[in-house]
Design a protein around this motif. Sequence first.
Motif, PDB file in Angstrom:
ATOM      1  N   ARG A  36      41.543   9.361 -18.874  1.00 18.77           N
ATOM      2  CA  ARG A  36      42.127   9.708 -17.410  1.00 18.77           C
ATOM      3  C   ARG A  36      43.457   9.073 -17.073  1.00 18.77           C
ATOM      4  O   ARG A  36      44.486   9.562 -16.560  1.00 18.77           O
ATOM      5  CB  ARG A  36      41.334   9.526 -16.307  1.00 18.77           C
ATOM      6  CG  ARG A  36      40.120  10.565 -16.314  1.00 18.77           C
ATOM      7  CD  ARG A  36      38.869  10.076 -15.515  1.00 18.77           C
ATOM      8  NE  ARG A  36      37.956  10.973 -15.593  1.00 18.77           N
ATOM      9  CZ  ARG A  36      36.519  10.818 -15.041  1.00 18.77           C
ATOM     10  NH1 ARG A  36      36.256   9.653 -14.245  1.00 18.77           N
ATOM     11  NH2 ARG A  36      35.577  11.667 -15.124  1.00 18.77           N
TER      12      ARG A  36
ATOM     13  N   LEU B 263      46.482  10.564 -18.750  1.00 22.93           N
ATOM     14  CA  LEU B 263      46.997  11.508 -18.157  1.00 22.93           C
ATOM     15  C   LEU B 263      47.864  10.959 -16.817  1.00 22.93           C
ATOM     16  O   LEU B 263      48.674  11.906 -16.438  1.00 22.93           O
ATOM     17  CB  LEU B 263      45.870  12.455 -17.836  1.00 22.93           C
ATOM     18  CG  LEU B 263      45.218  13.234 -18.841  1.00 22.93           C
ATOM     19  CD1 LEU B 263      43.756  13.920 -18.378  1.00 22.93           C
ATOM     20  CD2 LEU B 263      46.095  14.217 -19.420  1.00 22.93           C
ATOM     21  N   LEU B 264      47.321  10.267 -16.201  1.00 21.36           N
ATOM     22  CA  LEU B 264      47.845   9.694 -14.791  1.00 21.36           C
ATOM     23  C   LEU B 264      49.262   9.270 -15.250  1.00 21.36           C
ATOM     24  O   LEU B 264      50.170   9.710 -14.445  1.00 21.36           O
ATOM     25  CB  LEU B 264      47.018   8.801 -14.031  1.00 21.36           C
ATOM     26  CG  LEU B 264      47.518   8.085 -12.803  1.00 21.36           C
ATOM     27  CD1 LEU B 264      47.593   9.396 -11.809  1.00 21.36           C
ATOM     28  CD2 LEU B 264      46.749   7.246 -12.342  1.00 21.36           C
TER      29      LEU B 264
ATOM     30  N   LEU C  21      51.601  14.614  -7.881  1.00 21.74           N
ATOM     31  CA  LEU C  21      50.783  14.234  -8.815  1.00 21.74           C
ATOM     32  C   LEU C  21      49.420  15.135  -8.894  1.00 21.74           C
ATOM     33  O   LEU C  21      49.025  15.730  -9.901  1.00 21.74           O
ATOM     34  CB  LEU C  21      49.978  12.929  -8.735  1.00 21.74           C
ATOM     35  CG  LEU C  21      51.236  11.819  -9.125  1.00 21.74           C
ATOM     36  CD1 LEU C  21      50.527  10.385  -9.003  1.00 21.74           C
ATOM     37  CD2 LEU C  21      51.354  11.885 -10.525  1.00 21.74           C
ATOM     38  N   ARG C  22      48.839  15.530  -7.834  1.00 19.39           N
ATOM     39  CA  ARG C  22      47.623  16.444  -7.707  1.00 19.39           C
ATOM     40  C   ARG C  22      48.133  17.971  -8.227  1.00 19.39           C
ATOM     41  O   ARG C  22      47.386  18.397  -9.012  1.00 19.39           O
ATOM     42  CB  ARG C  22      47.409  16.507  -6.076  1.00 19.39           C
ATOM     43  CG  ARG C  22      46.216  15.627  -5.851  1.00 19.39           C
ATOM     44  CD  ARG C  22      45.727  15.970  -4.298  1.00 19.39           C
ATOM     45  NE  ARG C  22      45.067  14.736  -4.063  1.00 19.39           N
ATOM     46  CZ  ARG C  22      45.559  13.544  -3.016  1.00 19.39           C
ATOM     47  NH1 ARG C  22      46.539  13.940  -2.426  1.00 19.39           N
ATOM     48  NH2 ARG C  22      44.824  12.643  -2.847  1.00 19.39           N
TER      49      ARG C  22
ATOM     50  N   LEU D 177      48.522  17.370 -12.072  1.00 19.75           N
ATOM     51  CA  LEU D 177      47.147  17.412 -12.670  1.00 19.75           C
ATOM     52  C   LEU D 177      46.213  18.561 -12.534  1.00 19.75           C
ATOM     53  O   LEU D 177      45.626  18.916 -13.456  1.00 19.75           O
ATOM     54  CB  LEU D 177      46.468  16.196 -12.040  1.00 19.75           C
ATOM     55  CG  LEU D 177      47.002  14.979 -12.320  1.00 19.75           C
ATOM     56  CD1 LEU D 177      46.183  13.765 -11.417  1.00 19.75           C
ATOM     57  CD2 LEU D 177      46.801  14.448 -13.876  1.00 19.75           C
ATOM     58  N   SER D 178      46.285  19.455 -11.396  1.00 23.13           N
ATOM     59  CA  SER D 178      45.839  20.652 -11.230  1.00 23.13           C
ATOM     60  C   SER D 178      46.302  21.597 -12.129  1.00 23.13           C
ATOM     61  O   SER D 178      45.388  22.378 -12.993  1.00 23.13           O
ATOM     62  CB  SER D 178      45.937  21.285  -9.932  1.00 23.13           C
ATOM     63  OG  SER D 178      45.074  20.592  -8.948  1.00 23.13           O
TER      64      SER D 178
ATOM     65  N   TYR E 198      47.529  21.007 -15.137  1.00 19.63           N
ATOM     66  CA  TYR E 198      47.159  20.547 -16.382  1.00 19.63           C
ATOM     67  C   TYR E 198      45.492  21.148 -16.534  1.00 19.63           C
ATOM     68  O   TYR E 198      44.939  21.509 -17.655  1.00 19.63           O
ATOM     69  CB  TYR E 198      47.068  19.013 -16.665  1.00 19.63           C
ATOM     70  CG  TYR E 198      46.440  18.496 -18.019  1.00 19.63           C
ATOM     71  CD1 TYR E 198      47.190  18.486 -18.984  1.00 19.63           C
ATOM     72  CD2 TYR E 198      45.224  18.171 -18.018  1.00 19.63           C
ATOM     73  CE1 TYR E 198      46.732  18.217 -20.262  1.00 19.63           C
ATOM     74  CE2 TYR E 198      44.577  17.747 -19.042  1.00 19.63           C
ATOM     75  CZ  TYR E 198      45.481  17.843 -20.293  1.00 19.63           C
ATOM     76  OH  TYR E 198      44.785  17.185 -21.269  1.00 19.63           O
ATOM     77  N   TYR E 199      44.902  20.810 -15.472  1.00 16.88           N
ATOM     78  CA  TYR E 199      43.422  20.924 -15.462  1.00 16.88           C
ATOM     79  C   TYR E 199      43.080  22.557 -15.896  1.00 16.88           C
ATOM     80  O   TYR E 199      42.397  22.922 -16.545  1.00 16.88           O
ATOM     81  CB  TYR E 199      42.767  20.674 -14.030  1.00 16.88           C
ATOM     82  CG  TYR E 199      41.181  20.820 -14.018  1.00 16.88           C
ATOM     83  CD1 TYR E 199      40.044  20.059 -14.401  1.00 16.88           C
ATOM     84  CD2 TYR E 199      40.856  22.151 -13.437  1.00 16.88           C
ATOM     85  CE1 TYR E 199      38.817  20.310 -14.334  1.00 16.88           C
ATOM     86  CE2 TYR E 199      39.133  22.364 -13.486  1.00 16.88           C
ATOM     87  CZ  TYR E 199      38.515  21.377 -13.767  1.00 16.88           C
ATOM     88  OH  TYR E 199      37.055  21.621 -13.716  1.00 16.88           O
ATOM     89  N   ASN E 200      43.719  23.405 -15.134  1.00 17.39           N
ATOM     90  CA  ASN E 200      43.683  24.955 -15.177  1.00 17.39           C
ATOM     91  C   ASN E 200      44.186  25.386 -16.699  1.00 17.39           C
ATOM     92  O   ASN E 200      43.659  26.239 -17.307  1.00 17.39           O
ATOM     93  CB  ASN E 200      44.657  25.685 -14.215  1.00 17.39           C
ATOM     94  CG  ASN E 200      43.671  25.492 -12.863  1.00 17.39           C
ATOM     95  OD1 ASN E 200      42.589  25.591 -12.927  1.00 17.39           O
ATOM     96  ND2 ASN E 200      44.466  25.023 -11.825  1.00 17.39           N
TER      97      ASN E 200
ATOM     98  N   GLU F 199      41.662  24.101 -19.485  1.00 19.50           N
ATOM     99  CA  GLU F 199      40.576  25.019 -19.381  1.00 19.50           C
ATOM    100  C   GLU F 199      40.506  26.277 -19.916  1.00 19.50           C
ATOM    101  O   GLU F 199      39.654  26.679 -20.849  1.00 19.50           O
ATOM    102  CB  GLU F 199      40.140  25.201 -17.949  1.00 19.50           C
ATOM    103  CG  GLU F 199      38.655  25.266 -17.514  1.00 19.50           C
ATOM    104  CD  GLU F 199      38.300  25.528 -16.026  1.00 19.50           C
ATOM    105  OE1 GLU F 199      37.256  25.093 -15.473  1.00 19.50           O
ATOM    106  OE2 GLU F 199      39.148  26.410 -15.540  1.00 19.50           O
TER     107      GLU F 199
END
Lengths: 193, 103
Positions: A125, A128-129, A179-180, A183-184, A186-188, A191
């Motif tokens: 984590r 990634l940050l 950053l949110r 990161l969102s 990246y998350y999507n 997935e």
Amino acid sequence: MQAEEILYLVAKGDKSAFGQLYAMFKDKVYNTCISYLQQSSEAEEATQDVFVEIYHNAVSYKGGASVSTWIYRITVNKCLDRIRYNNRQKRFSFITSIFSKDTGELRHDKPHFEHPGVGAKNRERAGLLFSAIRQLPENQQTAFILKQVEGLSQREIAQIMDIGEKAVESLLQRAKSNLRKKLSDYYNSSEGL
Amino acid sequence: MKQKDENRWVEDVLNSMEGVEKARPAEDLYGKIERRIAVPLTKGHTISLTTFSAATASIVLLIVLNMMALTGNSRKHDNGRQDEVSSVARYYDITNESEGPGI
């Protein structure tokens, strides 16, 4: 002895006082450098640059801000100078890669970074940050690193960056929002893999 | 549900640096810094007065030699032209003495 008194002795050329000052601030300087530069070798070189500058410019310290603020200011400037230099090199390497017979990969791209202080649980984590922090504008990067990594107060950050506390708050909000979003995304995207 | 998972993951990543230990530099870093500060600070590229004087003298000498070469060449060239004119005059026998009033 207070940092101000030690710095006064350093300005007079006292080597042992310089050693004391190094012992007091080495971790803060190195930790800040590694958060910006995300490579231990680069962070060590930047730390050297910071302390060499402190030694040569101790005379120019006029008080006003605390020694800690003064040293953080030098550290932030040295790190940003290095980032700008690396970005110029990266652009140049991109241009040369267009004409080279190699694969065209960017040689100056940073490998995945692992902060040495992060435990195994948070390693991925934090990695990634840091990748996301690298993409922030300079002032947002500075505010975020000094707050989240160095744990400084908004008042201290304001003094280091030479801006108001409200401006620091706004920078932190924008940094977090950016950053949110990153990161969102990246998350999507991960997935769907 | 999916949105909730995503938000939680994002917040976890954002807070992943909380309570992290400070990174420490290598033990030998202070030695490297000491070696660097032992070297006298030079601002920009400085050269000694002797080197500067020698370089200036060389440049002046080079300019003088070039000028001498140029002026010498032109004088030689002028002399050459004069020799050429006199030999042509001699060939056609048109020296000052032989110049008649009729020409």
